[in-house]
Scaffold this motif. Sequence first.
Motif, PDB file in Angstrom:
ATOM      1  N   UNK A   1      51.643  59.025  47.840  1.00  0.00           N
ATOM      2  CA  UNK A   1      52.731  58.095  48.155  1.00  0.00           C
ATOM      3  C   UNK A   1      53.781  58.020  47.052  1.00  0.00           C
ATOM      4  N   UNK A   2      53.528  58.700  45.941  1.00  0.00           N
ATOM      5  CA  UNK A   2      54.478  58.694  44.834  1.00  0.00           C
ATOM      6  C   UNK A   2      54.444  57.420  44.007  1.00  0.00           C
ATOM      7  N   UNK A   3      53.328  56.703  44.036  1.00  0.00           N
ATOM      8  CA  UNK A   3      53.199  55.479  43.248  1.00  0.00           C
ATOM      9  C   UNK A   3      53.064  55.866  41.779  1.00  0.00           C
ATOM     10  N   UNK A   4      53.886  55.291  40.906  1.00  0.00           N
ATOM     11  CA  UNK A   4      53.769  55.611  39.481  1.00  0.00           C
ATOM     12  C   UNK A   4      52.372  55.264  38.947  1.00  0.00           C
ATOM     13  N   UNK A   5      51.915  56.047  37.982  1.00  0.00           N
ATOM     14  CA  UNK A   5      50.561  55.904  37.455  1.00  0.00           C
ATOM     15  C   UNK A   5      50.239  54.478  37.023  1.00  0.00           C
ATOM     16  N   UNK A   6      51.107  53.852  36.234  1.00  0.00           N
ATOM     17  CA  UNK A   6      50.798  52.503  35.747  1.00  0.00           C
ATOM     18  C   UNK A   6      50.681  51.499  36.889  1.00  0.00           C
ATOM     19  N   UNK A   7      51.513  51.633  37.911  1.00  0.00           N
ATOM     20  CA  UNK A   7      51.420  50.728  39.056  1.00  0.00           C
ATOM     21  C   UNK A   7      50.137  50.975  39.843  1.00  0.00           C
ATOM     22  N   UNK A   8      49.761  52.243  39.999  1.00  0.00           N
ATOM     23  CA  UNK A   8      48.531  52.562  40.720  1.00  0.00           C
ATOM     24  C   UNK A   8      47.316  52.028  39.973  1.00  0.00           C
ATOM     25  N   UNK A   9      47.312  52.206  38.648  1.00  0.00           N
ATOM     26  CA  UNK A   9      46.209  51.679  37.841  1.00  0.00           C
ATOM     27  C   UNK A   9      46.111  50.162  37.965  1.00  0.00           C
ATOM     28  N   UNK A  10      47.244  49.491  37.843  1.00  0.00           N
ATOM     29  CA  UNK A  10      47.249  48.027  37.935  1.00  0.00           C
ATOM     30  C   UNK A  10      46.757  47.575  39.308  1.00  0.00           C
ATOM     31  N   UNK A  11      47.204  48.243  40.355  1.00  0.00           N
ATOM     32  CA  UNK A  11      46.778  47.872  41.708  1.00  0.00           C
ATOM     33  C   UNK A  11      45.278  48.085  41.880  1.00  0.00           C
ATOM     34  N   UNK A  12      44.769  49.216  41.388  1.00  0.00           N
ATOM     35  CA  UNK A  12      43.342  49.500  41.530  1.00  0.00           C
ATOM     36  C   UNK A  12      42.499  48.496  40.738  1.00  0.00           C
ATOM     37  N   UNK A  13      42.885  48.243  39.506  1.00  0.00           N
ATOM     38  CA  UNK A  13      42.120  47.310  38.672  1.00  0.00           C
ATOM     39  C   UNK A  13      42.156  45.896  39.242  1.00  0.00           C
ATOM     40  N   UNK A  14      43.321  45.470  39.733  1.00  0.00           N
ATOM     41  CA  UNK A  14      43.391  44.124  40.299  1.00  0.00           C
ATOM     42  C   UNK A  14      42.604  44.041  41.606  1.00  0.00           C
ATOM     43  N   UNK A  15      42.624  45.104  42.394  1.00  0.00           N
ATOM     44  CA  UNK A  15      41.822  45.124  43.620  1.00  0.00           C
ATOM     45  C   UNK A  15      40.335  45.028  43.288  1.00  0.00           C
ATOM     46  N   UNK A  16      39.921  45.700  42.219  1.00  0.00           N
ATOM     47  CA  UNK A  16      38.521  45.625  41.790  1.00  0.00           C
ATOM     48  C   UNK A  16      38.175  44.207  41.353  1.00  0.00           C
ATOM     49  N   UNK A  17      39.051  43.596  40.559  1.00  0.00           N
ATOM     50  CA  UNK A  17      38.827  42.207  40.129  1.00  0.00           C
ATOM     51  C   UNK A  17      38.769  41.272  41.331  1.00  0.00           C
ATOM     52  N   UNK A  18      39.630  41.504  42.307  1.00  0.00           N
ATOM     53  CA  UNK A  18      39.643  40.680  43.516  1.00  0.00           C
ATOM     54  C   UNK A  18      38.346  40.829  44.294  1.00  0.00           C
ATOM     55  N   UNK A  19      37.879  42.061  44.441  1.00  0.00           N
ATOM     56  CA  UNK A  19      36.631  42.308  45.165  1.00  0.00           C
ATOM     57  C   UNK A  19      35.441  41.636  44.485  1.00  0.00           C
ATOM     58  N   UNK A  20      35.350  41.782  43.175  1.00  0.00           N
ATOM     59  CA  UNK A  20      34.248  41.152  42.442  1.00  0.00           C
ATOM     60  C   UNK A  20      34.330  39.630  42.529  1.00  0.00           C
ATOM     61  N   UNK A  21      35.545  39.098  42.477  1.00  0.00           N
ATOM     62  CA  UNK A  21      35.720  37.641  42.577  1.00  0.00           C
ATOM     63  C   UNK A  21      35.342  37.147  43.967  1.00  0.00           C
ATOM     64  N   UNK A  22      35.722  37.891  45.004  1.00  0.00           N
ATOM     65  CA  UNK A  22      35.340  37.505  46.368  1.00  0.00           C
ATOM     66  C   UNK A  22      33.819  37.495  46.521  1.00  0.00           C
ATOM     67  N   UNK A  23      33.161  38.469  45.915  1.00  0.00           N
ATOM     68  CA  UNK A  23      31.699  38.498  45.953  1.00  0.00           C
ATOM     69  C   UNK A  23      31.127  37.260  45.272  1.00  0.00           C
ATOM     70  N   UNK A  24      31.705  36.886  44.137  1.00  0.00           N
ATOM     71  CA  UNK A  24      31.228  35.709  43.411  1.00  0.00           C
ATOM     72  C   UNK A  24      31.467  34.435  44.213  1.00  0.00           C
ATOM     73  N   UNK A  25      32.609  34.345  44.878  1.00  0.00           N
ATOM     74  CA  UNK A  25      32.910  33.159  45.689  1.00  0.00           C
ATOM     75  C   UNK A  25      31.851  32.994  46.771  1.00  0.00           C
TER      76      UNK A  25
END
Length: 129
Positions: A45-69
């Motif tokens: 999709x042409x997403x710049x590396x830093x944006x892709x990294x930030x999106x992936x890491x935040x998605x991971x944090x979101x998933x782990x937080x949803x599991x904790x909730x």
Amino acid sequence: MGLRLLEIGAEVFPSAELELYRDLVTTGRAAGHQPLAFAVVARSLGVPLQEALAAYLFATATSLTQNAVRAIPLGQNAGQRVLRKAHDDVAAAVERVAHLTPDDFGAVIPGLEISQMRHERQRARMFMS
């Protein structure tokens, strides 16, 4: 989870790169790792590396937080506070990644990796992965 992301990605964001990786995974010539599938989608999709990294890491944090909730229970408001704080940690991690070398590839949190491997083979689950 990687194969599932490839299937969704191929349907929503079709690309030659995605089809190639999905073919390699479905024929057993490559493992369907979720982070790699995410990277292939982002790259196609042409997403710049830093944006892709930030999106992936935040998605991971979101998933782990949803599991904790669901599992602790942490509570929705506390979960949102955790995610708000995660923004600064994600930004710091993206900055740190920029300075890593190929020798750092594959470095993981062993406890999380072991838990994920155990979860993969569970007979029953509280919710869909």
